[in-house]
Design an enzyme around this catalytic site. Structure first.
Site, PDB file in Angstrom:
ATOM      1  N   ALA A  19       0.813  -1.220   0.000  1.00 15.79           N
ATOM      2  CA  ALA A  19       0.000   0.000   0.000  1.00 15.79           C
ATOM      3  C   ALA A  19       0.845   1.269   0.000  1.00 15.79           C
ATOM      4  O   ALA A  19       0.307   2.369   0.034  1.00 15.79           O
ATOM      5  CB  ALA A  19      -0.940  -0.014   1.200  1.00 15.79           C
ATOM      6  N   GLU A 166      11.268   2.400  17.551  1.00 15.41           N
ATOM      7  CA  GLU A 166      11.107   1.387  16.505  1.00 15.41           C
ATOM      8  C   GLU A 166      11.696   0.041  16.916  1.00 15.41           C
ATOM      9  O   GLU A 166      11.870  -0.854  16.099  1.00 15.41           O
ATOM     10  CB  GLU A 166      11.735   1.890  15.197  1.00 15.41           C
ATOM     11  CG  GLU A 166      11.108   3.178  14.676  1.00 15.41           C
ATOM     12  CD  GLU A 166       9.787   2.981  13.905  1.00 15.41           C
ATOM     13  OE1 GLU A 166       9.675   1.989  13.168  1.00 15.41           O
ATOM     14  OE2 GLU A 166       8.874   3.827  14.048  1.00 15.41           O
ATOM     15  N   ARG A 198      12.696   7.923  12.615  1.00 13.65           N
ATOM     16  CA  ARG A 198      11.663   7.179  13.346  1.00 13.65           C
ATOM     17  C   ARG A 198      12.059   6.858  14.788  1.00 13.65           C
ATOM     18  O   ARG A 198      11.207   6.634  15.631  1.00 13.65           O
ATOM     19  CB  ARG A 198      11.371   5.873  12.615  1.00 13.65           C
ATOM     20  CG  ARG A 198      10.766   6.056  11.237  1.00 13.65           C
ATOM     21  CD  ARG A 198       9.869   4.863  10.977  1.00 13.65           C
ATOM     22  NE  ARG A 198       9.902   4.403   9.624  1.00 13.65           N
ATOM     23  CZ  ARG A 198       9.317   3.277   9.216  1.00 13.65           C
ATOM     24  NH1 ARG A 198       8.733   2.477  10.083  1.00 13.65           N
ATOM     25  NH2 ARG A 198       9.346   2.922   7.964  1.00 13.65           N
ATOM     26  N   HIS A 234      15.489   2.520   9.045  1.00 15.59           N
ATOM     27  CA  HIS A 234      15.910   1.909  10.315  1.00 15.59           C
ATOM     28  C   HIS A 234      17.413   1.657  10.233  1.00 15.59           C
ATOM     29  O   HIS A 234      17.930   1.343   9.152  1.00 15.59           O
ATOM     30  CB  HIS A 234      15.218   0.553  10.543  1.00 15.59           C
ATOM     31  CG  HIS A 234      13.760   0.649  10.853  1.00 15.59           C
ATOM     32  ND1 HIS A 234      12.826  -0.204  10.301  1.00 15.59           N
ATOM     33  CD2 HIS A 234      13.072   1.484  11.672  1.00 15.59           C
ATOM     34  CE1 HIS A 234      11.617   0.105  10.772  1.00 15.59           C
ATOM     35  NE2 HIS A 234      11.746   1.123  11.600  1.00 15.59           N
ATOM     36  N   ASP A 236      18.961  -0.921  11.073  1.00 17.25           N
ATOM     37  CA  ASP A 236      19.284  -2.302  10.659  1.00 17.25           C
ATOM     38  C   ASP A 236      19.268  -2.475   9.147  1.00 17.25           C
ATOM     39  O   ASP A 236      19.489  -3.568   8.638  1.00 17.25           O
ATOM     40  CB  ASP A 236      18.400  -3.330  11.379  1.00 17.25           C
ATOM     41  CG  ASP A 236      16.945  -3.333  10.928  1.00 17.25           C
ATOM     42  OD1 ASP A 236      16.572  -2.531  10.048  1.00 17.25           O
ATOM     43  OD2 ASP A 236      16.166  -4.160  11.468  1.00 17.25           O
ATOM     44  N   ASN A 345       8.355  -4.760   0.417  1.00 16.30           N
ATOM     45  CA  ASN A 345       7.826  -3.765   1.351  1.00 16.30           C
ATOM     46  C   ASN A 345       8.921  -3.234   2.275  1.00 16.30           C
ATOM     47  O   ASN A 345       8.646  -2.608   3.290  1.00 16.30           O
ATOM     48  CB  ASN A 345       6.686  -4.373   2.185  1.00 16.30           C
ATOM     49  CG  ASN A 345       5.343  -3.742   1.854  1.00 16.30           C
ATOM     50  OD1 ASN A 345       5.289  -2.647   1.310  1.00 16.30           O
ATOM     51  ND2 ASN A 345       4.267  -4.434   2.203  1.00 16.30           N
ATOM     52  N   CYS A 351      14.688  -7.950   9.382  1.00 16.13           N
ATOM     53  CA  CYS A 351      13.438  -7.285   9.800  1.00 16.13           C
ATOM     54  C   CYS A 351      12.443  -8.306  10.302  1.00 16.13           C
ATOM     55  O   CYS A 351      11.614  -8.008  11.155  1.00 16.13           O
ATOM     56  CB  CYS A 351      12.782  -6.570   8.621  1.00 16.13           C
ATOM     57  SG  CYS A 351      13.741  -5.252   7.930  1.00 16.13           S
TER      58      CYS A 351
HETATM   59  O1  SUG Z   1       8.045  -0.141   8.842  1.00 19.92           O
HETATM   60  N1  SUG Z   1       7.297  -1.623   5.755  1.00 19.92           N
HETATM   61  C1  SUG Z   1       7.970  -1.697   7.039  1.00 19.92           C
HETATM   62  C2  SUG Z   1       9.276  -2.419   6.905  1.00 19.92           C
HETATM   63  C3  SUG Z   1       9.907  -2.664   8.239  1.00 19.92           C
HETATM   64  C4  SUG Z   1      11.312  -3.161   8.136  1.00 19.92           C
HETATM   65  N2  SUG Z   1      11.826  -3.441   9.413  1.00 19.92           N
HETATM   66  C5  SUG Z   1      13.116  -3.283   9.765  1.00 19.92           C
HETATM   67  N3  SUG Z   1      13.964  -2.574   9.027  1.00 19.92           N
HETATM   68  N4  SUG Z   1      13.507  -3.772  10.874  1.00 19.92           N
HETATM   69  C6  SUG Z   1       8.170  -0.295   7.629  1.00 19.92           C
HETATM   70  O2  SUG Z   1       8.467   0.618   6.867  1.00 19.92           O
HETATM   71  C7  SUG Z   1       5.391  -1.136   4.300  1.00 19.92           C
HETATM   72  C8  SUG Z   1       3.904  -1.316   4.328  1.00 19.92           C
HETATM   73  C9  SUG Z   1       3.237  -0.898   3.056  1.00 19.92           C
HETATM   74  O3  SUG Z   1       3.675   0.026   2.393  1.00 19.92           O
HETATM   75  O4  SUG Z   1       2.186  -1.525   2.698  1.00 19.92           O
HETATM   76  C10 SUG Z   1       6.018  -1.243   5.687  1.00 19.92           C
HETATM   77  O5  SUG Z   1       5.367  -0.969   6.668  1.00 19.92           O
END
Ligand code: SUG
Length: 420
Positions: A19, A166, A198, A234, A236, A345, A351
């Site tokens: 999304a 986060e 974040r 992030h 990571d 995503n 992650c």
């Molecule tokens: O928070 N993507 C997550 C990915 C999280 C990755 N986590 C780490 N790096 N630890 C975020 O950005 C995308 C959802 C969307 O666009 O439908 C999303 O939430």
């Protein structure tokens, strides 16, 4: 009691979709509107877990959270039957399967680091993004069951807003071995850049206090604003630590040498494995998620780096990996895994997992994987998870019913009715 590192992977929920909800997350933005494949996504995740179970002998998991979250839509006065153009993102937020990225579920401080010698977990408030901010109360409920033995664990409330937290994605730990006392490193971003920072330092400091960490063994480091701007939403995405090794891109931190010096002052045995920008550019590191790898200690000794398949397909990244292996350093293997559905995503192998140092005997066994349980989960996924979701399908009542039924079938198979 034997403390070991256990990876708790998030099972990809049946509403997994693209999304474009995460500003500053390049993969999320560039896949906005694409069809998603929840069944394939969840099976990719289980295959990764199976591999690590075979390698490490222990593997945990966390369950998808209830979606769609109609309470969120009611609170925002969004009627799913009549969604205006400006409300599509809110509808998608309520359907997001983002809890799969359990590196954002919580910050975890192992017992040897904490004043009361219990393992402390603080769910991340994830306040920067609405689709993620809804996660923490349900995450906390789950953590309180999985780590319900209060003689070994302490599960906190999330840090209050407006301070963004986060979780483990902005937290690293250096130690001689997982069960030994460690030095905890919190990496925060300064606000005011092109994309949201974040992780706020106020939240990091609050978590360190909540966990009763020793200030002499706690380090706070600023993320490089240029890395956030390049898409490292992030830390990571550009750095990972395991035992005495920090594997990092040269441009991960605002003050590169200052960061290494600060960690080394608290943890003199630090070994930095740094990838220069001239070998792998920041953009390529972020595209391939080389650093969003699971850096694990193998039972037979040495470390392995579990990287996304995208790394093998990148000439510069793979060249660097091969050269690194030839140097006889601490990382002895590089193992690609296919998590492409999550990658689209912005979620790589790291992650998808939350690291908890614990004696497995103190964890609720319903959250621990075995080969038999993996087969059971796969069979529910194969039977119940939607094969494909187009973002336009979100809000559809038939899809909603099938998504809810799929999750309930998994809870039943795993004997976790209290999460229903
Ligand atoms: O928070 N993507 C997550 C990915 C999280 C990755 N986590 C780490 N790096 N630890 C975020 O950005 C995308 C959802 C969307 O666009 O439908 C999303 O939430």
């Amino acid at each position: 009691m034997t403390l070991v590192e256990i990876n708790f992977d998030g099972i990809v929920g049946p509403s997994h979709n693209y999304a474009g909800l995460s500003l500053g997350n390049i993969a999320s933005a560039s896949h906005k509107g694409d069809p998603s494949y929840p069944r394939a996504a969840a099976l990719q995740g289980i295959a990764k877990m199976r591999g690590n179970l075979a390698r490490l002998g222990v593997q945990g998991f966390l369950l998808p959270l209830p979606r769609p979250n109609n309470a969120l839509l009611r609170a925002l006065a969004v009627d799913p039957a009549r969604v205006g153009a400006g409300e599509r993102a809110l509808l998608a937020a309520a359907w997001s399967a983002s809890s799969m990225w359990t590196a954002n579920a919580a910050t975890v401080s192992p017992a040897p680091d904490c004043a009361d010698r219990r393992c402390h977990l603080t769910p991340a408030n994830l306040v920067t993004m609405v689709h993620r901010a809804q996660e923490w109360p349900d995450t906390q409920r789950q953590l309180a069951i999985a780590f319900g033995d209060v003689s070994h664990f302490c599960v906190h409330d999330a840090v209050p807003p407006t301070f963004g937290d986060e979780g483990a994605a902005n937290h690293m730990r250096l130690c001689e071995s997982h069960g030994a006392p460690g030095v905890e490193v919190f990496v925060y971003g300064e606000r005011g850049g092109k994309f949201p920072a974040r992780q706020h330092i106020e939240a990091s400091r609050a978590v360190a206090r909540l966990h009763g960490l020793d200030p002499a063994r706690t380090v706070f480091i600023e993320q490089n604003p240029a890395a956030i701007e390049a898409g490292a939403f992030h830390n990571d995405v550009v750095a990972v630590a395991n035992e005495s090794v920090l594997f990092t891109h040269e441009l991960a931190f605002a003050d590169r040498q200052g960061a290494y010096d600060a960690i080394r002052a608290a943890f003199p045995a630090l070994q930095v494995v740094e990838v220069p920008d001239s070998a792998v550019s920041l953009a390529e590191a972020i595209r391939t998620y080389l650093f969003n790898a699971q850096l694990i200690t193998l039972p037979q000794g040495g470390m392995a780096l579990i990287v996304p398949e995208e790394c093998r397909e990148s000439p510069s990244v793979w060249r660097w990996c091969e050269a690194m292996l030839a140097t006889n350093g601490p990382i002895r293997q590089v193992i690609p895994v296919d998590v492409r559905q999550s990658m689209a995503n912005g979620g790589g192998p790291a992650c998808l997992r939350l690291r908890v140092v614990a004696d497995p005997a103190t964890v609720d066994p319903r959250f621990l994987l075995s080969d038999e349980k993996a087969a059971q989960i796969e069979s529910v996924i194969a039977r119940m998870w939607p094969e494909q979701i187009d973002p336009a399908d979100l809000g559809d009542e038939t899809l909603e019913n099938s998504v809810k039924a799929a999750r309930l079938a998994l809870l039943e198979a795993l004997d976790l009715p209290e999460l229903g």
